[in-house]
Design an enzyme around this catalytic site. Structure first.
Site, PDB file in Angstrom:
ATOM      1  N   GLY A   8       0.894  -1.197   0.041  1.00 43.48           N
ATOM      2  CA  GLY A   8       0.060  -0.064   0.093  1.00 43.48           C
ATOM      3  C   GLY A   8       0.962   1.165  -0.063  1.00 43.48           C
ATOM      4  N   GLN A  12      -1.993   7.333   1.404  1.00 37.77           N
ATOM      5  CA  GLN A  12      -1.628   8.681   2.205  1.00 37.77           C
ATOM      6  C   GLN A  12      -0.550   8.513   3.210  1.00 37.77           C
ATOM      7  OE1 GLN A  12      -4.450   9.663   5.350  1.00 37.77           O
ATOM      8  NE2 GLN A  12      -3.876  12.064   5.146  1.00 37.77           N
ATOM      9  N   ASP A  50      -1.590  -7.023  -4.991  1.00 35.34           N
ATOM     10  CA  ASP A  50      -3.024  -7.047  -4.173  1.00 35.34           C
ATOM     11  C   ASP A  50      -2.726  -7.594  -2.620  1.00 35.34           C
ATOM     12  OD1 ASP A  50      -5.581  -7.609  -3.243  1.00 35.34           O
ATOM     13  OD2 ASP A  50      -6.301  -8.652  -5.156  1.00 35.34           O
ATOM     14  N   TYR A 140     -15.039  -0.199   9.834  1.00 35.73           N
ATOM     15  CA  TYR A 140     -13.620   0.040   9.979  1.00 35.73           C
ATOM     16  C   TYR A 140     -12.880  -0.300  11.407  1.00 35.73           C
ATOM     17  CZ  TYR A 140      -9.432   3.157   9.858  1.00 35.73           C
ATOM     18  OH  TYR A 140      -8.045   3.249   9.786  1.00 35.73           O
ATOM     19  N   LYS A 144     -10.550  -3.088  12.644  1.00 39.81           N
ATOM     20  CA  LYS A 144      -9.052  -2.747  13.332  1.00 39.81           C
ATOM     21  C   LYS A 144      -9.158  -3.154  14.824  1.00 39.81           C
ATOM     22  CE  LYS A 144      -7.059  -0.417  10.342  1.00 39.81           C
ATOM     23  NZ  LYS A 144      -5.628  -0.922   9.708  1.00 39.81           N
TER      24      LYS A 144
HETATM   25  N1  SER Z   1      -8.388   8.642   9.476  1.00 34.84           N
HETATM   26  C1  SER Z   1      -9.283   7.458   9.733  1.00 34.84           C
HETATM   27  C2  SER Z   1     -10.552   7.535   9.040  1.00 34.84           C
HETATM   28  O1  SER Z   1     -11.060   8.803   9.306  1.00 34.84           O
HETATM   29  C3  SER Z   1      -9.342   7.278  11.217  1.00 34.84           C
HETATM   30  O2  SER Z   1      -8.175   6.432  11.852  1.00 34.84           O
HETATM   31  O3  SER Z   1     -11.268   6.711   8.650  1.00 34.84           O
END
Ligand code: SER
Length: 314
Positions: A8, A12, A50, A140, A144
């Site tokens: 990756g 960012q 990938d 998400y 995590k």
């Molecule tokens: N920067 C992330 C988000 O906004 C949070 O860890 O999804």
């Protein structure tokens, strides 16, 4: 010393991590990889990869004598809410592939980023502790939190050296963010420089923990360099630097761009942000490996505005 692989590397954080690692260890020693070619050509080894392709990851590790992986590929909060099953698939499959590589002894060390999204509405919102209530409401955050627990399990059960930081919202100008709730604090600078105004998808007072990208990269390198015996908490470490609302950020921008205007049109991301902490207690990181951030709010704002201006001149 073996080589290090970033999965990756166009993202960012991946983009800036790649530059920092190559500056430190030499470009031949850091293998970059991503789903697509980088937007602008980079020097040094790069592979199309990938993050869910176990065979391809194994091949790159073996062929290049890789001993450390930074797994930076993930689907972030806002995008993940639109495709929960894909987000879960990517975030978890890639983690298991790399954890298993470490378990099998094919790599020595793994970095896997976690996030403030592991916290939820029932967590303490101010100076949120590392081991408080963890009840995330986003896919998400769920992925995590599950990942953190798996990292801790592999570390306990198989002795895997996996290191994890809970990044706050990360702010940088060298690479575009992708689908996060905290990303308003990146977009606002592009809009301030080019249009003089910004419409914010969070409400004015929505305070979140944030960090300038250079600090996040420094923390990552510092954690990876720390001797194992020094890491008491191990997985995961809270990490903190700044804490501000859109209104406070806009006020700082106005110091340098007095005509800057902000308006608010909160959407579903405001609800996500409301479930997250306002500020983070990172005393364990400070005590165990000497962490301390360098960039405050006004210097971050100046750096972001300058950075965005210099990009538009290129
Ligand atoms: N920067 C992330 C988000 O906004 C949070 O860890 O999804």
């Amino acid at each position: 010393m073996g080589k290090q692989l970033i999965i990756g590397s166009n993202g960012q954080v991946g983009t800036e991590l790649l530059s920092a690692l190559r500056a430190k260890y030499g470009k031949e020693n850091i293998i970059a990889s991503d789903l697509k070619e980088p937007k602008s050509p980079i020097e040094g080894p790069f592979h199309i990869l990938d993050a869910m392709d176990k065979t391809a990851i194994h091949a790159i590790v073996k062929e290049n004598d890789v001993d450390t992986i930074y797994l930076m590929a993930a689907m972030l909060s806002a995008t993940a809410e639109k495709m929960p099953d894909k987000a879960w698939g990517l975030n978890m499959t890639s983690l298991f592939i790399t954890l298993d590589l470490a378990k099998e002894g094919l790599i020595k060390k793994l970095f896997w980023p976690s996030t403030i999204a592991v916290f939820g509405p029932n967590s303490e919102h101010v100076m949120t502790p590392q081991h408080g209530i963890l009840e995330p409401t986003t896919v998400y955050g769920i992925s995590k939190l599950a990942g953190e627990q798996w990292c801790a399990y592999y570390q306990r059960r198989y002795g895997v050296d996996v290191r994890t930081l809970r990044y706050p919202g990360l702010i940088g100008y060298k690479s575009a963010p992708g689908g996060g709730t905290t990303d308003y604090a990146v977009d606002i600078f592009t809009k301030a420089v080019h249009e003089g105004q910004f419409t914010c998808f969070l409400s004015a007072e929505r305070t979140l923990p944030m960090m300038y990208m250079d600090d996040a990269i420094a923390a990552t390198l510092q954690l990876m360099d720390a001797p194992k015996e020094q890491l008491k908490t191990y997985v995961p470490y809270n990490l903190a630097s700044l804490s501000f609302s859109p209104e406070q950020l806009a006020k700082e921008i106005k110091v340098l761009i007095p005509n800057f205007q902000i308006s608010y049109e909160p959407d579903f991301r405001d609800e996500i942000a409301a479930s997250w902490p306002e500020s983070i207690d990172d005393s364990a990181a400070r005590a165990d490996w000497n962490w301390s951030p360098k960039t405050n709010l006004s210097s971050m704002v100046a750096l972001m505005l300058e950075g965005n201006k210099s990009l538009s001149k290129v």
